[in-house]
Design a protein around this motif. Structure first.
Motif, mmCIF file in Angstrom:
data_model
loop_
_atom_site.group_PDB
_atom_site.id
_atom_site.type_symbol
_atom_site.label_atom_id
_atom_site.label_comp_id
_atom_site.label_asym_id
_atom_site.label_seq_id
_atom_site.Cartn_x
_atom_site.Cartn_y
_atom_site.Cartn_z
ATOM 1 N N LEU A 82 0.665 -1.250 -0.006
ATOM 2 C CA LEU A 82 0.001 0.014 0.012
ATOM 3 C C LEU A 82 0.795 1.117 0.129
ATOM 4 N N VAL A 83 2.214 1.192 0.623
ATOM 5 C CA VAL A 83 2.832 2.356 0.639
ATOM 6 C C VAL A 83 3.816 2.502 -0.378
ATOM 7 N N ARG A 84 4.085 1.462 -1.007
ATOM 8 C CA ARG A 84 5.036 1.431 -2.276
ATOM 9 C C ARG A 84 5.022 2.475 -3.088
ATOM 10 N N GLY A 85 6.085 3.347 -3.337
ATOM 11 C CA GLY A 85 6.191 4.317 -4.199
ATOM 12 C C GLY A 85 5.868 5.823 -3.625
ATOM 13 N N THR A 86 5.459 5.644 -2.189
ATOM 14 C CA THR A 86 5.048 6.954 -1.541
ATOM 15 C C THR A 86 6.293 7.586 -0.811
ATOM 16 N N GLY A 87 7.491 6.704 -0.775
ATOM 17 C CA GLY A 87 8.419 7.130 -0.119
ATOM 18 C C GLY A 87 8.407 6.743 1.358
ATOM 19 N N TYR A 88 7.348 6.214 1.965
ATOM 20 C CA TYR A 88 7.057 5.798 3.331
ATOM 21 C C TYR A 88 7.346 4.256 3.460
ATOM 22 N N THR A 89 7.454 3.964 4.428
ATOM 23 C CA THR A 89 7.818 2.463 4.890
ATOM 24 C C THR A 89 6.954 2.167 5.942
ATOM 25 N N ALA A 90 6.726 0.490 5.847
ATOM 26 C CA ALA A 90 5.942 0.070 6.873
ATOM 27 C C ALA A 90 7.013 -1.119 7.553
ATOM 28 N N HIS A 91 6.458 -1.415 8.912
ATOM 29 C CA HIS A 91 7.221 -2.776 9.580
ATOM 30 C C HIS A 91 6.302 -3.078 10.679
ATOM 31 N N SER A 92 6.503 -4.495 11.100
ATOM 32 C CA SER A 92 6.013 -5.029 11.981
ATOM 33 C C SER A 92 6.279 -4.560 13.753
ATOM 34 N N THR A 93 5.331 -4.588 14.473
ATOM 35 C CA THR A 93 6.016 -4.410 15.728
ATOM 36 C C THR A 93 5.215 -5.162 16.530
ATOM 37 N N SER A 94 5.474 -5.502 17.993
ATOM 38 C CA SER A 94 4.965 -6.217 18.825
ATOM 39 C C SER A 94 3.359 -5.999 18.993
ATOM 40 N N GLU A 95 2.984 -4.624 18.740
ATOM 41 C CA GLU A 95 1.506 -4.703 18.937
ATOM 42 C C GLU A 95 0.846 -4.972 17.588
ATOM 43 N N GLY A 96 1.423 -4.643 16.307
ATOM 44 C CA GLY A 96 0.726 -4.882 15.188
ATOM 45 C C GLY A 96 1.783 -4.372 14.137
ATOM 46 N N LEU A 97 1.380 -3.068 13.244
ATOM 47 C CA LEU A 97 1.993 -2.710 12.248
ATOM 48 C C LEU A 97 2.178 -1.245 12.622
ATOM 49 N N ALA A 98 3.275 -0.708 11.975
ATOM 50 C CA ALA A 98 3.721 0.740 12.208
ATOM 51 C C ALA A 98 4.093 1.177 10.837
ATOM 52 N N PHE A 99 3.731 2.353 10.454
ATOM 53 C CA PHE A 99 3.891 3.078 9.180
ATOM 54 C C PHE A 99 4.956 4.418 9.509
ATOM 55 N N ASP A 100 6.224 4.218 8.787
ATOM 56 C CA ASP A 100 7.283 5.017 9.003
ATOM 57 C C ASP A 100 7.292 6.089 7.858
ATOM 58 N N GLY A 101 6.677 7.303 8.144
ATOM 59 C CA GLY A 101 6.766 8.437 7.359
ATOM 60 C C GLY A 101 8.078 9.176 7.106
ATOM 61 N N ASP A 102 8.968 9.012 7.929
ATOM 62 C CA ASP A 102 10.122 9.611 7.961
ATOM 63 C C ASP A 102 11.694 8.958 7.528
ATOM 64 N N LEU A 103 11.442 7.633 7.431
ATOM 65 C CA LEU A 103 12.646 6.748 7.005
ATOM 66 C C LEU A 103 13.368 7.587 6.024
ATOM 67 N N LEU A 104 12.697 7.832 4.875
ATOM 68 C CA LEU A 104 13.412 8.415 3.574
ATOM 69 C C LEU A 104 13.845 9.697 4.050
ATOM 70 N N ALA A 105 13.221 10.553 4.608
ATOM 71 C CA ALA A 105 13.578 11.921 4.864
ATOM 72 C C ALA A 105 14.734 11.828 5.975
ATOM 73 N N VAL A 106 14.820 11.199 6.963
ATOM 74 C CA VAL A 106 15.710 10.875 8.214
ATOM 75 C C VAL A 106 17.276 10.504 7.319
ATOM 76 N N THR A 107 16.948 9.514 6.472
ATOM 77 C CA THR A 107 18.105 9.044 5.953
ATOM 78 C C THR A 107 18.853 9.930 4.919
ATOM 79 N N MET A 108 18.228 10.536 4.009
ATOM 80 C CA MET A 108 18.546 11.533 3.149
ATOM 81 C C MET A 108 19.199 13.063 4.028
#
Length: 191
Positions: A82-108
């Protein structure tokens, strides 16, 4: 009838799209037949289907669209698609899932801060021309690879994230401390 709800977390503007109140996050593949729609709607639908909470900041996705999603996927795979191509990323957490909007911005942002430090150190004669060239090449590799991976996959695998961190930390060790650009320390802790 089970009610679905949108629960606001106490973490400022972070929001969790919640599944039925009694449901538990089902990590097994599930069938998805979702049309292209607003990203926030698609994420909420995913939460309902999988039973997984999805932590995200709704302001990040206010103007984003998600592609249609058809097929059987594990929840983290579905969110990554669902987030592919948006620059955002997603990952699993112990509670469920999380949506990372800053991964690309932080790295750059970290790469830009390091590029400035390399330039400053090279001008001051603290780095040889060969060292500066090698460090710039490392930064260029990260600046090209990470966005390509994030946009292609909708996520960075743990190995890809560690690789980016290793490369940027190698440059950091050559030039000394730089400002913690946009949450770099938090990004590293989550790796």
């Amino acid at each position: 009838m089970t009610r679905f709800y949108l629960a606001a977390l106490a973490l400022g503007s972070a929001t969790a799209f919640a599944a039925p109140a009694a449901a538990e996050c089902n990590r097994a593949p599930a069938a998805y037949a979702m049309p292209a729609q607003r990203l926030d709607q698609a994420v909420q639908q995913l939460a309902h289907i999988s039973g997984c909470f999805v932590k995200m900041d709704p302001a990040m996705v206010a103007d984003r669209r998600a592609p249609a999603l058809k097929g059987r996927y594990r929840p983290e795979e579905a969110l990554a698609r669902l987030v592919r191509g948006t620059g955002y990323t997603a990952h699993s957490t112990s509670e469920g899932l999380a949506f990372d909007g800053d991964l690309l911005a932080v790295t750059m942002s970290q790469a830009r801060a390091l590029r400035t430090a390399v330039q400053t150190h090279a001008r001051a004669g603290h780095l040889s021309p060969a060292q500066a060239t090698r460090l710039r090449a490392t930064l260029t590799q990260v600046e090209r690879t990470v966005p390509r991976q994030v946009n292609a996959q909708g996520m960075l695998t743990p190995a890809q994230k560690r690789d980016a961190i290793t490369k940027l930390d190698a440059v950091r060790s050559a030039v000394g401390p730089v400002e913690d650009a946009r949450g770099w320390a938090a990004f590293k802790r989550a790796a």
